[in-house]
Write an enzyme that holds these catalytic residues in place. Sequence first.
Site, PDB file in Angstrom:
ATOM      1  N   LYS A 106      -3.213   3.779  14.032  1.00  0.00           N
ATOM      2  CA  LYS A 106      -4.487   3.905  13.307  1.00  0.00           C
ATOM      3  C   LYS A 106      -5.367   4.883  14.061  1.00  0.00           C
ATOM      4  CE  LYS A 106      -6.662   2.143   9.717  1.00  0.00           C
ATOM      5  NZ  LYS A 106      -6.092   1.590   8.461  1.00  0.00           N
TER       6      LYS A 106
ATOM      7  N   GLY B 279      -5.447   7.924   4.627  1.00  0.00           N
ATOM      8  CA  GLY B 279      -6.858   7.575   4.496  1.00  0.00           C
ATOM      9  C   GLY B 279      -7.169   6.141   4.880  1.00  0.00           C
ATOM     10  N   ASP B 280      -8.438   5.859   4.982  1.00  0.00           N
ATOM     11  CA  ASP B 280      -8.991   4.505   5.156  1.00  0.00           C
ATOM     12  C   ASP B 280     -10.468   4.665   4.792  1.00  0.00           C
ATOM     13  OD1 ASP B 280      -8.169   1.690   6.374  1.00  0.00           O
ATOM     14  OD2 ASP B 280     -10.149   2.109   7.168  1.00  0.00           O
TER      15      ASP B 280
ATOM     16  N   LYS C   7       2.491   4.939  11.633  1.00  0.00           N
ATOM     17  CA  LYS C   7       1.967   5.148  10.281  1.00  0.00           C
ATOM     18  C   LYS C   7       0.725   4.320  10.120  1.00  0.00           C
ATOM     19  CE  LYS C   7       2.069   6.746   6.146  1.00  0.00           C
ATOM     20  NZ  LYS C   7       0.700   7.238   6.401  1.00  0.00           N
TER      21      LYS C   7
ATOM     22  N   THR D  25      -3.213   0.556  -3.224  1.00  0.00           N
ATOM     23  CA  THR D  25      -3.661  -0.625  -2.467  1.00  0.00           C
ATOM     24  C   THR D  25      -4.237  -1.668  -3.423  1.00  0.00           C
ATOM     25  OG1 THR D  25      -4.176   0.866  -0.656  1.00  0.00           O
ATOM     26  CG2 THR D  25      -4.955  -1.390  -0.457  1.00  0.00           C
TER      27      THR D  25
HETATM   28  P1  NDP Z   1     -13.671   3.401   1.028  1.00  0.00           P
HETATM   29  O1  NDP Z   1     -14.376   4.230   2.020  1.00  0.00           O
HETATM   30  O2  NDP Z   1     -13.103   4.041  -0.183  1.00  0.00           O
HETATM   31  O3  NDP Z   1     -14.636   2.223   0.520  1.00  0.00           O
HETATM   32  C1  NDP Z   1     -15.189   1.303   1.399  1.00  0.00           C
HETATM   33  C2  NDP Z   1     -16.136   0.397   0.632  1.00  0.00           C
HETATM   34  O4  NDP Z   1     -16.580  -0.632   1.485  1.00  0.00           O
HETATM   35  C3  NDP Z   1     -17.366   1.105   0.138  1.00  0.00           C
HETATM   36  O5  NDP Z   1     -17.839   0.479  -1.032  1.00  0.00           O
HETATM   37  C4  NDP Z   1     -18.339   0.903   1.300  1.00  0.00           C
HETATM   38  O6  NDP Z   1     -19.714   1.021   0.935  1.00  0.00           O
HETATM   39  C5  NDP Z   1     -17.990  -0.491   1.735  1.00  0.00           C
HETATM   40  N1  NDP Z   1     -18.237  -0.658   3.166  1.00  0.00           N
HETATM   41  C6  NDP Z   1     -17.722   0.075   4.176  1.00  0.00           C
HETATM   42  N2  NDP Z   1     -18.166  -0.342   5.360  1.00  0.00           N
HETATM   43  C7  NDP Z   1     -19.000  -1.357   5.076  1.00  0.00           C
HETATM   44  C8  NDP Z   1     -19.780  -2.197   5.894  1.00  0.00           C
HETATM   45  N3  NDP Z   1     -19.790  -2.074   7.225  1.00  0.00           N
HETATM   46  N4  NDP Z   1     -20.517  -3.157   5.252  1.00  0.00           N
HETATM   47  C9  NDP Z   1     -20.500  -3.278   3.892  1.00  0.00           C
HETATM   48  N5  NDP Z   1     -19.779  -2.496   3.083  1.00  0.00           N
HETATM   49  C10 NDP Z   1     -19.043  -1.552   3.672  1.00  0.00           C
HETATM   50  O7  NDP Z   1     -12.548   2.609   1.827  1.00  0.00           O
HETATM   51  P2  NDP Z   1     -11.265   1.854   1.270  1.00  0.00           P
HETATM   52  O8  NDP Z   1     -11.536   1.290  -0.064  1.00  0.00           O
HETATM   53  O9  NDP Z   1     -10.108   2.756   1.454  1.00  0.00           O
HETATM   54  O10 NDP Z   1     -11.108   0.688   2.345  1.00  0.00           O
HETATM   55  C11 NDP Z   1     -11.667  -0.614   2.155  1.00  0.00           C
HETATM   56  C12 NDP Z   1     -10.954  -1.613   3.030  1.00  0.00           C
HETATM   57  O11 NDP Z   1      -9.561  -1.650   2.668  1.00  0.00           O
HETATM   58  C13 NDP Z   1     -10.962  -1.323   4.528  1.00  0.00           C
HETATM   59  O12 NDP Z   1     -10.941  -2.552   5.230  1.00  0.00           O
HETATM   60  C14 NDP Z   1      -9.627  -0.609   4.768  1.00  0.00           C
HETATM   61  O13 NDP Z   1      -9.200  -0.720   6.092  1.00  0.00           O
HETATM   62  C15 NDP Z   1      -8.742  -1.401   3.822  1.00  0.00           C
HETATM   63  N6  NDP Z   1      -7.503  -0.780   3.379  1.00  0.00           N
HETATM   64  C16 NDP Z   1      -7.492   0.458   2.810  1.00  0.00           C
HETATM   65  C17 NDP Z   1      -6.305   1.004   2.352  1.00  0.00           C
HETATM   66  C18 NDP Z   1      -6.257   2.317   1.657  1.00  0.00           C
HETATM   67  O14 NDP Z   1      -5.161   2.701   1.229  1.00  0.00           O
HETATM   68  N7  NDP Z   1      -7.347   3.029   1.475  1.00  0.00           N
HETATM   69  C19 NDP Z   1      -5.024   0.297   2.528  1.00  0.00           C
HETATM   70  C20 NDP Z   1      -5.155  -1.039   3.077  1.00  0.00           C
HETATM   71  C21 NDP Z   1      -6.358  -1.523   3.500  1.00  0.00           C
HETATM   72  P3  NDP Z   1     -20.417   2.462   0.808  1.00  0.00           P
HETATM   73  O15 NDP Z   1     -19.964   2.992  -0.526  1.00  0.00           O
HETATM   74  O16 NDP Z   1     -21.868   2.156   0.889  1.00  0.00           O
HETATM   75  O17 NDP Z   1     -19.925   3.267   1.947  1.00  0.00           O
HETATM   76  O1  2IT Z   2      -4.891  -0.047   6.235  1.00  0.00           O
HETATM   77  C1  2IT Z   2      -3.993   0.605   5.657  1.00  0.00           C
HETATM   78  O2  2IT Z   2      -2.880   0.118   5.436  1.00  0.00           O
HETATM   79  C2  2IT Z   2      -4.323   1.963   5.208  1.00  0.00           C
HETATM   80  N1  2IT Z   2      -5.456   2.392   5.383  1.00  0.00           N
HETATM   81  C3  2IT Z   2      -3.257   2.809   4.574  1.00  0.00           C
HETATM   82  C4  2IT Z   2      -2.401   3.455   5.639  1.00  0.00           C
HETATM   83  C5  2IT Z   2      -1.396   4.473   5.127  1.00  0.00           C
HETATM   84  O3  2IT Z   2      -0.750   5.067   6.004  1.00  0.00           O
HETATM   85  O4  2IT Z   2      -1.238   4.677   3.934  1.00  0.00           O
END
Ligand code: NDP
Ligand code: 2IT
Length: 443
Positions: free
Chosen positions: A126, A165-166, A90, A209
């Site tokens: 992942k 998603g991520d 997952k 999240t």
């Molecule tokens: P999104 O794509 O929705 O948003 C990512 C954000 O981070 C955007 O504002 C983006 O900017 C910015 N960003 C991405 N890459 C970079 C970079 N290299 N340098 C600077 N800014 C950057 O992703 P999420 O919000 O889903 O994910 C954010 C973080 O949270 C990640 O580390 C992900 O692994 C983690 N995460 C996500 C979960 C989920 O359920 N979605 C669960 C747990 C962890 P821009 O808008 O310019 O692209």
């Molecule tokens: O980093 C993470 O935990 C996620 N991007 C969510 C993974 C998931 O299966 O909901």
Amino acid sequence: MSYINKVLDNLKVKFADQPEFLQAVQEVLLSLTPVIEANEEQYRKAALLERLTEPDRQILFRVPWVDDKGQVHVNTGYRVQFNNAIGPYKGGLRFHPSVNLSIIKFLGFEQIFKNSLTGLPIGGGKGGSDFDPKGRSDNEIMNFCHSFINELHKYIGPDRDVPAGDIGVGGREVGYMFGQYKKLNGNYGGVFTGKGLTFGGSLVRTEATGYGLLYFTQAMLKANGHDMSGKVVAVSGSGNVAIYAAQKAMQLGAKVVTMSDSIGWIYDAEGIDLAAVKEIKEVKRGRLSDYTNYRPNAEYHTEGRVWSVKCDIALPCATQNELHLEDAKALAANGCIAVAEGANMPTTMDATAYLQKQGILFAPGKASNAGGVATSALEMSQNSERLSWSFEEVDAKLKDIMENIFAKLDDAARRYGMEGNYVAGANIAGFEKVAQATLSQGI
Ligand code: NDP
Ligand code: 2IT
């Protein structure tokens, strides 16, 4: 040489070209020292750490797709099925040009322990691609997602591997991928989470999240005599995690003053206007530089990072290694009391060590951002029983899960004489369950 050092030395030679993976492994293994030392002979003989750091399998594939002008492009697709000792693989899919095997392996490795901490039966995996969704039309996104699934569908399934998603993958992309999976497999199984609410998605998954991060932070603050109410909060990122972290922080009475994207960051001393950020990022898929059109008194910067702003609580919610030692020093100098990771591994190891040394409460992402995947597991449960739970029901379960995670970390850290060290607590508590399941199932 200690067992941990032997394993780390071997990995450093074998995967010298995978810095993010090595960083994630090092952070986990070093903090497991007391647990490993207590069982060294047994674990060494069973090669437990070697087995936990080598993925079950890594799937790499070509993703050809056609843009709106008829040009064919080729990207690389990845799915690392890291460990299924406690449940089906997952974890999310990331679409970003920086994606490579090192990044997917670091994320998959973290996911094993995160998923274990949720208390739910999910293993770690992942995936993703170096595809850049920026500036692509809906049709191009769909073409890419369909091609990606044309290959990946062979390896996933509701009891096998359940992606979500991520970065760069949200509801739109999950919808296109689920649609193509269903066409190829001819069944409606819960093979993805983060689906739309009209076709098996769970209420609260979108918010999970960010909301979970704040439920965790609130529990950590409470245990240390603080509260969110009235706090000034610096958030980085402006994607899924950042937006709903900011929303819940505001609901809990805090003032969020910063957000960022990959080009720049905003400082709004009066408090971020989240409706404006949502319109810019979720509707227009645009740039935060537009924010000053909505709020002329706010500042927009392309130099530096949000961590230079005075705040009580810092929530890094963008990407890995976005909070460095110099940022940790600025936060400490400005009186910050807590850092809680919404992103995966956003804080570098030296910055983490510095913050902890300063007595700043530090919540590691594998615990504090586990609300997303936990709610994904709740989506899987709802799909299996062919039911949908109410928003209030899912939200209450999420809050309960996050408070339980905090309690587990706190307990594990205390058991090993490291009270308040939530990094060690998370790694130990996450590891204990996976280790036991792995050893029970044989070689
Ligand atoms: P999104 O794509 O929705 O948003 C990512 C954000 O981070 C955007 O504002 C983006 O900017 C910015 N960003 C991405 N890459 C970079 C970079 N290299 N340098 C600077 N800014 C950057 O992703 P999420 O919000 O889903 O994910 C954010 C973080 O949270 C990640 O580390 C992900 O692994 C983690 N995460 C996500 C979960 C989920 O359920 N979605 C669960 C747990 C962890 P821009 O808008 O310019 O692209
Ligand atoms: O980093 C993470 O935990 C996620 N991007 C969510 C993974 C998931 O299966 O909901």
